[in-house]
Design a protein around this motif. Structure first.
Motif, PDB file in Angstrom:
ATOM      1  N   PHE A 280      -8.490  24.434  33.801  1.00  0.00           N
ATOM      2  CA  PHE A 280      -8.769  23.340  34.334  1.00  0.00           C
ATOM      3  C   PHE A 280      -7.550  22.136  33.697  1.00  0.00           C
ATOM      4  N   VAL A 281      -7.411  22.003  32.343  1.00  0.00           N
ATOM      5  CA  VAL A 281      -6.555  21.143  31.776  1.00  0.00           C
ATOM      6  C   VAL A 281      -5.190  21.582  32.021  1.00  0.00           C
ATOM      7  N   VAL A 282      -4.564  22.809  32.162  1.00  0.00           N
ATOM      8  CA  VAL A 282      -3.390  23.079  32.527  1.00  0.00           C
ATOM      9  C   VAL A 282      -3.054  22.694  33.947  1.00  0.00           C
ATOM     10  N   ILE A 283      -4.118  22.932  34.850  1.00  0.00           N
ATOM     11  CA  ILE A 283      -3.985  22.470  36.283  1.00  0.00           C
ATOM     12  C   ILE A 283      -3.889  20.837  36.263  1.00  0.00           C
ATOM     13  N   ALA A 284      -4.707  20.170  35.727  1.00  0.00           N
ATOM     14  CA  ALA A 284      -4.585  18.629  35.716  1.00  0.00           C
ATOM     15  C   ALA A 284      -3.436  18.184  34.800  1.00  0.00           C
ATOM     16  N   THR A 285      -2.789  18.969  33.794  1.00  0.00           N
ATOM     17  CA  THR A 285      -1.456  18.379  33.373  1.00  0.00           C
ATOM     18  C   THR A 285      -0.357  18.715  34.235  1.00  0.00           C
ATOM     19  N   TRP A 286      -0.379  19.840  34.842  1.00  0.00           N
ATOM     20  CA  TRP A 286       0.479  20.233  35.710  1.00  0.00           C
ATOM     21  C   TRP A 286       0.951  19.386  36.769  1.00  0.00           C
ATOM     22  N   VAL A 287      -0.195  18.947  37.463  1.00  0.00           N
ATOM     23  CA  VAL A 287      -0.314  18.150  38.790  1.00  0.00           C
ATOM     24  C   VAL A 287       0.069  16.607  38.285  1.00  0.00           C
ATOM     25  N   LYS A 288      -0.080  16.342  36.942  1.00  0.00           N
ATOM     26  CA  LYS A 288       0.402  14.846  36.661  1.00  0.00           C
ATOM     27  C   LYS A 288       1.869  14.984  36.421  1.00  0.00           C
ATOM     28  N   VAL A 289       2.615  16.056  35.494  1.00  0.00           N
ATOM     29  CA  VAL A 289       3.716  16.393  35.214  1.00  0.00           C
ATOM     30  C   VAL A 289       4.573  16.500  36.422  1.00  0.00           C
ATOM     31  N   ARG A 290       3.876  17.166  37.537  1.00  0.00           N
ATOM     32  CA  ARG A 290       4.600  17.465  38.732  1.00  0.00           C
ATOM     33  C   ARG A 290       4.948  16.252  39.542  1.00  0.00           C
ATOM     34  N   GLY A 291       4.054  15.210  39.484  1.00  0.00           N
ATOM     35  CA  GLY A 291       4.474  14.133  40.208  1.00  0.00           C
ATOM     36  C   GLY A 291       3.396  13.717  41.166  1.00  0.00           C
ATOM     37  N   GLU A 292       3.560  12.386  41.543  1.00  0.00           N
ATOM     38  CA  GLU A 292       2.377  11.833  42.276  1.00  0.00           C
ATOM     39  C   GLU A 292       2.899  12.166  43.981  1.00  0.00           C
ATOM     40  N   VAL A 293       2.038  12.474  44.800  1.00  0.00           N
ATOM     41  CA  VAL A 293       2.346  12.439  46.181  1.00  0.00           C
ATOM     42  C   VAL A 293       1.592  11.368  46.954  1.00  0.00           C
ATOM     43  N   PRO A 294       2.347  10.602  47.733  1.00  0.00           N
ATOM     44  CA  PRO A 294       1.808   9.180  48.203  1.00  0.00           C
ATOM     45  C   PRO A 294       0.728   9.794  49.427  1.00  0.00           C
TER      46      PRO A 294
END
Length: 452
Positions: A424-438
């Motif tokens: 869960f933490v890995v996924i949450a961190t990945w999506v934050k590092v990966r970038g926001e999608v409008p």
């Protein structure tokens, strides 16, 4: 070619080989950490609570060295905010905990596991993360079949963990493997519990299916491991994971359909599949008696409703801050020692629901924070998945894994603990590092994605 040019080429080749070796070592180290996370009960059963720290610390030391050598760094802007708030609140509950020292110990474990998980997401790109996770889950499935086969063929079941050998007859929940492989299960495998083992099989199947859809590589190996996952799902006879499997199947079917319809129809397709999912959930609730009969379970989901009712009474006593953060209830103290007693005479040590668990141990404040973290992370990974549904199914894998954990969160507390918390933490961190999608649909979102 001059001597200097030849030396430069050799140096570059050596550097490339060194980088490849470090990357391979990092993947295997992370796989080992995922293995310990998802099969923690089996590891503790072999080495004991204290002894199991040795392999954990060895893996951690390797990871820290490789992380430093890679030149990566942990920056606060990469930390998932809501998850960090929850971990901080868990630590704060030590002040009013029913067992302050035990809550302090568990809070230290939670902080450490969270930091390591964030570092894992920063250290590896998504493909390497998925490959490491696949490797760890394959180790668990493979070792489970080997262990179950040995016990079944030698007639040594039920087998207690090595740390319990010589203690005589134990409560049923203490046994590691019962040796029922040859009679069709249920099996418990290396994790020592059929529900976590079945969920491991589900996660592995999701990763394998989507990886093959993206790469079309290793079809024979993919079919072999998918067959192993299917066998585990059948042999564990886990009703709770069966619900998650149905949900993931609907998501993957929806993805296949989405890729084959025009963009202008996709919102309607998502709406249709969402409606089907909601209808399936409602139908499952009203058909719970038939489902329970099919799996040989009670309609209250193996006593979960009793646990929730009794936990609700305790929540009402400490509604704001809870009874203190624990990774599994401390059944050696009241009120947990007598809250819910299993048929084998042992006390139940978890709520079997993430939100009830969080409310009991961290109060409504903690429950609200973790609920926000789950919903926000799910929303973000689904946005990334939608933006790349046509060209990159690697980005879809975190969304499907998150959906599986979200469905499981209503019947298990494991998202808050060990391997599930790591993922869960890995996924949450990945999506934050990966970038926001409008919040646009869907080609414009793809243009704005920021790669780490």
């Amino acid at each position: 070619m001059t001597y200097e040019a030849s030396a430069a080429i050799d140096a570059t080749a050596d550097t490339d080989r060194g980088d490849a070796l470090r990357a391979r070592m990092m993947r295997y180290t992370v796989a080992g950490m995922f293995f310990v996370g998802f099969a923690g009960k089996g590891v503790r059963g072999i080495f004991g609570d204290i002894g199991s720290l040795v392999p954990m610390l060895i893996l951690l030391a390797f990871f820290v060295v490789l992380f430093r050598v890679s030149g990566r760094s942990l920056k606060l802007r990469r930390f998932p905010t809501t998850i960090c708030l929850f971990v901080a609140w868990c630590a704060l509950t030590c002040a009013w905990s029913a067992s302050p020292l035990l809550s302090l110990e568990y809070s230290a474990i939670q902080v450490s596991l969270t930091l390591v998980s964030i570092a894992i997401a920063v250290a590896l790109d998504l493909v390497s993360l998925v490959e490491s996770l696949i490797l760890a889950l394959q180790w668990i499935i493979g070792s489970s079949f080997i262990l179950e086969a040995i016990v079944a063929l030698t007639g040594q079941g039920p087998l207690a963990p090595p740390t319990y050998w010589g203690r005589g007859t134990l409560p049923a929940s203490y046994y590691w493997v019962e040796g029922r492989l040859l009679i069709g299960g249920p099996i418990q495998g290396f994790p020592g519990n059929r529900n976590p083992l079945a969920f491991v099989a589900l996660l592995l199947a999701v990763c394998l299916i989507l990886r093959y859809m993206q790469t079309r590589c290793a079809p024979a190996a993919t079919v072999f491991w998918l067959a192993a996952c299917g066998a585990v799902l059948l042999l564990t006879q886990s009703a709770t994971v069966a619900l998650s499997t149905v949900g993931c199947f609907l998501v993957i079917v929806g993805l296949v359909v989405q890729r084959r319809v025009p963009v202008r129809w996709r919102l309607r397709v998502i709406g249709a599949f969402t409606a089907v999912g909601i209808a399936a959930a409602v139908g499952a609730f009203f058909a719970r008696h038939m489902i329970a009969d099919a799996f040989g379970r009670s309609p209250d989901m193996s006593g979960r409703s009793i646990i929730w009712r009794r936990a609700a009474a305790l929540i009402a006593e400490h509604p704001i801050g809870g009874w203190g953060w624990f990774i599994g209830w401390p059944t050696s103290i009241e009120p947990f020692s007598s809250l819910v007693i299993r048929n084998d005479g042992t006390a139940t040590n978890q709520a079997h629901n993430v939100y009830v668990e969080a409310a009991l141990t961290t109060g409504f404040v903690g429950a609200a924070i973790i609920t926000g973290a789950i919903v926000w992370t799910l929303f973000r990974v689904v946005k990334v998945a939608v933006a790349h549904i046509d060209d990159n199914l690697w980005d879809v894998i975190p969304a499907v894994l998150m959906i599986a954990m979200f469905i499981q969160s209503f019947t298990e507390s494991r998202l808050l603990f060990e391997g599930n918390w790591m993922l869960f933490v890995v996924i949450a961190t990945w999506v934050k590092v990966r970038g926001e999608v409008p919040l646009v649909w869907p080609s414009a979102a793809r243009q704005h994605l920021e790669y780490s």
